[in-house]
Motif scaffolding. Structure first.
Motif, PDB file in Angstrom:
ATOM      1  N   LEU A 110      61.597  27.037  38.234  1.00 56.88           N
ATOM      2  CA  LEU A 110      61.162  26.627  39.563  1.00 56.88           C
ATOM      3  C   LEU A 110      60.180  27.652  40.109  1.00 56.88           C
ATOM      4  O   LEU A 110      60.498  28.849  40.192  1.00 56.88           O
ATOM      5  N   TYR A 146      67.470  21.124  40.083  1.00 64.38           N
ATOM      6  CA  TYR A 146      67.382  22.471  39.503  1.00 64.38           C
ATOM      7  C   TYR A 146      68.775  23.095  39.417  1.00 64.38           C
ATOM      8  O   TYR A 146      69.143  23.711  38.403  1.00 64.38           O
ATOM      9  N   TRP A 197      58.798  22.112  39.546  1.00 66.15           N
ATOM     10  CA  TRP A 197      60.021  22.244  38.775  1.00 66.15           C
ATOM     11  C   TRP A 197      59.776  21.707  37.382  1.00 66.15           C
ATOM     12  O   TRP A 197      59.259  20.613  37.198  1.00 66.15           O
ATOM     13  N   VAL A 203      61.646  21.404  33.315  1.00 67.77           N
ATOM     14  CA  VAL A 203      62.889  21.548  32.591  1.00 67.77           C
ATOM     15  C   VAL A 203      62.760  20.851  31.244  1.00 67.77           C
ATOM     16  O   VAL A 203      62.060  19.837  31.124  1.00 67.77           O
TER      17      VAL A 203
END
Length: 398
Positions: A368, A361, A394, A396
């Motif tokens: 998160l 992260y 998490w 992304v």
């Protein structure tokens, strides 16, 4: 018809008499006529060389085209050649400029015309090359389905699946040899269906309004899965899938598949969604396959240990790391394989996994969150809240 251009002519069971003038001209001027034995028998004898399709066709097709290159070639197809037909395959192989399609009404159009169904409100499901279990995600209360059969046994298979799923009261219609002299349309309930069927048939299913619901939305009840406890729980699963953002036609890697719930619900989002679930335990891998079959999900199970098992897989559009996150090189392998614009989601319940998630992260960003779920349960003669283990999620985009 130029010699370097293939013409694909749709033909229905009414044969030559149902063809347009343009379709007849394409057939009459061909030097080579290709199609199934049944389709070729519908066309009067011409000067053209007749080439029946071999089996399996997909492997032989490029060779056949090469053998007859430079000749005026006409390919026969059922109904609309671009509706689950050979026309689409030829365009993919040769390009749109090399293929000229002359369609007939598709089997779906003909079936809706016979039933008086609005075609834009009907879901078409092809079982020509897939198991009957792929019907499961489409079984919803009040839905109208048209099922394209692979042969004479498909109606009975579908009827038995409907009964087992609690949809036995569905209106069940089998339409055979549409437009042909042997056309026949029969209706019963799925539970009462029986009888011999012509191999050329379409099945129409009208699901009852009070039928059981197994939604295609994320977060199915935990008890629809066979599991040894290695299962992403319902609420966490729903949030995880919202971060993975299933898109039609895209591929998911579910790393550490467990019971397969993430891969399965990704695949159930849309018929073209695909998933590869990687699971190292052979017992769990077989259980995952059973869950996917029971819920009609297009999931390929790869038995092996990640990240080594990921090396030869097709690059993914999305990756979920649900197990084995602390294995050396796991995050690197998944991140490097992920396509640009793809999504990666990792869930952690241990401190060791959380440490890795925090490092990634910090390095590449993303979103998160920590999810705490509590469920009501008995406390003596009363009710209280029992917390589940908190989950760090998490997500992304690359």
């Amino acid at each position: 018809m130029p010699a370097d251009r293939i013409t694909v002519v749709g033909v229905n069971p009414d044969g030559w008499h149902g063809l347009s003038a343009a379709a007849r001209q394409a057939v009459e001027s061909a030097e080579v006529l290709m199609g199934s034995v049944r389709q070729l028998e519908l066309i009067p004898q011409q000067q053209a060389v007749r080439v029946p399709w071999p089996s399996p066709l997909s492997e032989a097709l490029p060779r056949l085209l090469a053998e007859h290159q430079g000749k005026r070639l006409c390919v026969l197809a059922s109904g609309d050649p671009t509706f689950h037909g050979i026309g689409t395959t030829l365009v993919r192989l040769l390009g749109v400029d090399a293929v000229h399609v002359i369609p007939q009404p598709s089997s779906a159009s003909l079936a809706c015309a016979r039933l008086g169904w609005p075609q834009d409100q009907v879901q078409v499901v092809s079982l020509v090359s897939t198991p009957a279990e792929r019907l499961h995600p489409h079984l919803q209360p009040g839905r109208r389905l048209l099922v394209l059969s692979r042969g004479a046994q498909t109606p009975l298979e579908v009827a038995q699946l409907l009964v087992a799923r609690g949809y036995g009261s569905s209106q069940f219609t089998v339409l055979e040899q549409l437009t042909g002299p042997a056309e026949r349309v029969r209706t019963a309930t799925a539970a009462d269906w029986c009888g011999d069927v012509d191999p050329l048939n379409v099945i129409a299913v009208r699901c009852p309004a009070d039928a059981p619901v197994v939604s295609t939305s994320p977060g199915l009840p935990d008890d629809v899965y066979e599991s040894d406890g290695q299962l992403t729980k319902r609420e966490v699963r729903a949030v995880t899938l919202s971060r993975l953002a299933p898109v039609p036609g895209q591929l998911l890697w579910d790393v550490g598949g467990g019971a397969g719930s993430i891969a399965i619900e990704w695949s159930r989002h849309h018929p073209t969604c695909r998933a590869i679930a990687v699971e190292r335990d052979d017992v769990r891998a077989k259980r995952l396959e059973r869950n996917a079959s029971a819920l009609g999900a297009a999931v390929r199970v790869v038995e092996g240990t990640a990240p080594a098992a990921l090396a030869e897989l097709e690059p993914p559009d999305a990756v979920f790391i649900g197990g084995g996150a602390t294995a050396e090189g796991m995050f690197d392998a998944c991140w490097n394989a992920l396509k640009p614009g793809g999504r990666l989601v990792a869930n952690g319940v241990t401190l060791e996994t959380e440490v890795l998630i925090a490092q990634w992260y910090k390095a590449v960003g993303g979103d998160l969150v920590r999810l705490d779920v509590q469920r009501a349960s008995a406390v003596g003669g009363m009710t209280g809240w029992r917390p589940a283990m908190p989950v760090t999620i998490w997500s992304v985009t690359k």
